[in-house]
Scaffold this active site. Structure first.
Site, PDB file in Angstrom:
ATOM      1  N   LYS A  33     -34.432 -39.886  29.803  1.00  0.00           N
ATOM      2  CA  LYS A  33     -35.641 -39.660  30.612  1.00  0.00           C
ATOM      3  C   LYS A  33     -36.158 -38.243  30.386  1.00  0.00           C
ATOM      4  CE  LYS A  33     -32.737 -38.389  34.572  1.00  0.00           C
ATOM      5  NZ  LYS A  33     -32.144 -38.875  35.830  1.00  0.00           N
ATOM      6  N   ARG A 129     -31.168 -41.278  48.855  1.00  0.00           N
ATOM      7  CA  ARG A 129     -32.396 -41.029  48.107  1.00  0.00           C
ATOM      8  C   ARG A 129     -33.065 -42.384  47.946  1.00  0.00           C
ATOM      9  NH1 ARG A 129     -32.110 -38.070  42.280  1.00  0.00           N
ATOM     10  NH2 ARG A 129     -31.125 -40.054  41.781  1.00  0.00           N
ATOM     11  N   TYR A 253     -43.361  -5.652  32.707  1.00  0.00           N
ATOM     12  CA  TYR A 253     -44.149  -5.770  33.940  1.00  0.00           C
ATOM     13  C   TYR A 253     -43.359  -5.311  35.156  1.00  0.00           C
ATOM     14  CZ  TYR A 253     -47.808  -8.653  31.750  1.00  0.00           C
ATOM     15  OH  TYR A 253     -48.832  -9.115  30.976  1.00  0.00           O
ATOM     16  N   MET A 301     -45.020 -13.886  29.637  1.00  0.00           N
ATOM     17  CA  MET A 301     -45.407 -15.233  29.233  1.00  0.00           C
ATOM     18  C   MET A 301     -44.964 -15.541  27.801  1.00  0.00           C
ATOM     19  SD  MET A 301     -49.171 -17.019  29.225  1.00  0.00           S
ATOM     20  CE  MET A 301     -49.472 -16.883  30.971  1.00  0.00           C
TER      21      MET A 301
HETATM   22  C1  LIG Z   1     -30.719 -38.848  35.575  1.00  0.00           C
HETATM   23  C2  LIG Z   1     -29.791 -39.933  35.982  1.00  0.00           C
HETATM   24  C3  LIG Z   1     -28.539 -40.059  35.368  1.00  0.00           C
HETATM   25  C4  LIG Z   1     -27.980 -39.050  34.392  1.00  0.00           C
HETATM   26  O1  LIG Z   1     -27.459 -37.965  35.124  1.00  0.00           O
HETATM   27  P1  LIG Z   1     -26.654 -36.779  34.410  1.00  0.00           P
HETATM   28  O2  LIG Z   1     -26.158 -35.953  35.535  1.00  0.00           O
HETATM   29  O3  LIG Z   1     -27.646 -36.054  33.571  1.00  0.00           O
HETATM   30  O4  LIG Z   1     -25.592 -37.422  33.610  1.00  0.00           O
HETATM   31  C5  LIG Z   1     -27.757 -41.149  35.704  1.00  0.00           C
HETATM   32  N1  LIG Z   1     -28.184 -42.060  36.622  1.00  0.00           N
HETATM   33  C6  LIG Z   1     -29.368 -41.941  37.253  1.00  0.00           C
HETATM   34  C7  LIG Z   1     -29.768 -42.955  38.263  1.00  0.00           C
HETATM   35  C8  LIG Z   1     -30.204 -40.866  36.969  1.00  0.00           C
HETATM   36  O5  LIG Z   1     -31.374 -40.757  37.605  1.00  0.00           O
END
Ligand SMILES: *Cc1c(COP(=O)(O)O)cnc(C)c1O
Length: 356
Positions: A33, A129, A253, A301
């Protein structure tokens, strides 16, 4: 040409994936992702395609990018669909789909689909969640099975505190999972990277490694399995200027750093517009001309300053590693009060250069 770039070592990615699957002793969805945590989802999927059991992304937009690039392997949507209209595409492209809410379950029951879809039914075991509540789970499972719209159901949950090796929370969540899924008899998926690396006893027919594929540790402290991961990304650039300063001279800066002695200061073509964290303070490690050194003053930047006082060999054109094998992303992240996940996801503007 501006020398800032991110090298992506695809062999290290494959090695980390193999390590994940070996540790798990089960099938593993490579979590790619958010553009593979900034590493480029299509290239990472292609690099893993011969061995990965499948991939996981956040949403259908990310999945369709993979399908458009010719990735045929299973792809799981970790948040399922956001609107019921996505279901037609999910069926058409044979995407696997998380169901985390009753409205999604109802939408599947009411959909007319070109073919049945594979559902990963998510249980909220305590993270609060997303996920169905334990009291609703078995009934939801049976409704999916009876719907005629579903080819297979995998039972999943997600850990909130698997990165805390001393916390009882993951065992507690697993107990909730076992109780709520008892007797249903489907395949399971619980373990993310920290659970995979640090909690060998937890069950999971399918594991979901993310950060560990990219060679960073999900833990704050040292951990034996995590130390065997190979960093995939090297964020690098070059020294583009050198300042010889006397004592009492400000750098950058806001004069956030002032020299207290004669110092040599290098300017590097890398800044927060490239994803380097602006909140990294003076002292954050960098690697320059084969030596460890430190960031000085505020990150701009497009540029940042580093200490060359003890690196006499460094000069204009010297290579700088912001993170990679010599300076771990975890070390930069902890100095900057964040996590390697965020550093990787924030990388932009710099070209991604693939190797291996
Ligand atoms: C992002 C995600 C993972 C991967 O998590 P990591 O800590 O990067 O291994 C696994 N399961 C779900 C549901 C996630 O959203």
């Amino acid at each position: 040409m501006r020398p800032a770039r991110a090298l992506i070592d695809l062999q290290a990615l494959r090695d980390n994936y193999r390590f994940a699957r070996k540790l798990a002793g089960s099938r593993a969805l490579a979590v790619i992702k958010a553009d593979a945590y900034g590493h480029g989802a299509v290239r990472c999927a292609q690099a893993l395609h011969a061995e990965a059991d499948g991939f996981a992304v956040a949403c259908i937009e990310e999945a369709l990018e993979l399908r458009a690039a010719g990735v045929q392997a299973p792809v799981l949507l970790l948040e399922g669909f956001f609107e019921a209209t996505e279901l037609a595409l999910i069926a058409e492209h044979r995407l696997w789909c998380v169901v985390h809410s009753l409205w999604q379950l109802q939408a599947i029951e009411q959909a007319s689909l070109s073919q049945p879809i594979q559902v990963w039914l998510k249980l909220d075991t305590g993270m609060h969640r997303v996920g169905l509540q334990p009291g609703d789970y078995a009934a939801a499972y049976r409704r999916l099975q009876a719907s005629g719209k579903v080819s297979k159901v995998v039972m999943m949950s997600h850990f909130a505190r698997a990165d805390e090796l001393g916390s009882p929370a993951s065992n507690d969540q697993t107990a909730v999972f076992r109780a709520a899924t008892q007797g249903l008899g489907a395949e399971t998926s619980l373990r993310n990277s920290p659970a995979l690396l640090g909690w060998p006893q937890l069950p999971s027919d399918w594991v979901r490694p993310g950060i560990m594929l990219y060679g960073a540790s999900p833990f704050e402290e040292a951990q034996a399995n995590a130390s065997r991961l190979k960093p995939v990304m090297t964020l690098e650039s070059k020294v583009i200027g050198v300042q010889q300063l006397g004592p009492g001279e400000p750098v950058g800066y806001g004069a956030q750093f002032v020299t207290d002695k004669p110092m040599r200061v290098g300017v590097v073509a890398m800044g927060y517009a490239d994803g380097y964290p602006r909140h990294a303070p003076t002292g954050t490690p960098v690697w320059v001309a084969g030596q460890r050194s430190r960031l000085l003053g505020r990150v701009s930047m497009d540029m940042l300053s580093i200490d060359l006082t003890e690196v006499p060999a460094a000069t204009v054109g010297s290579p700088v590693e912001l993170w990679g094998r010599n300076v771990l992303a975890n070390d930069v992240a902890s100095a900057a009060g964040t996590i390697a996940y965020q550093l990787f996801c924030n990388v932009r503007r710099v070209p991604l250069v693939y190797q291996g």
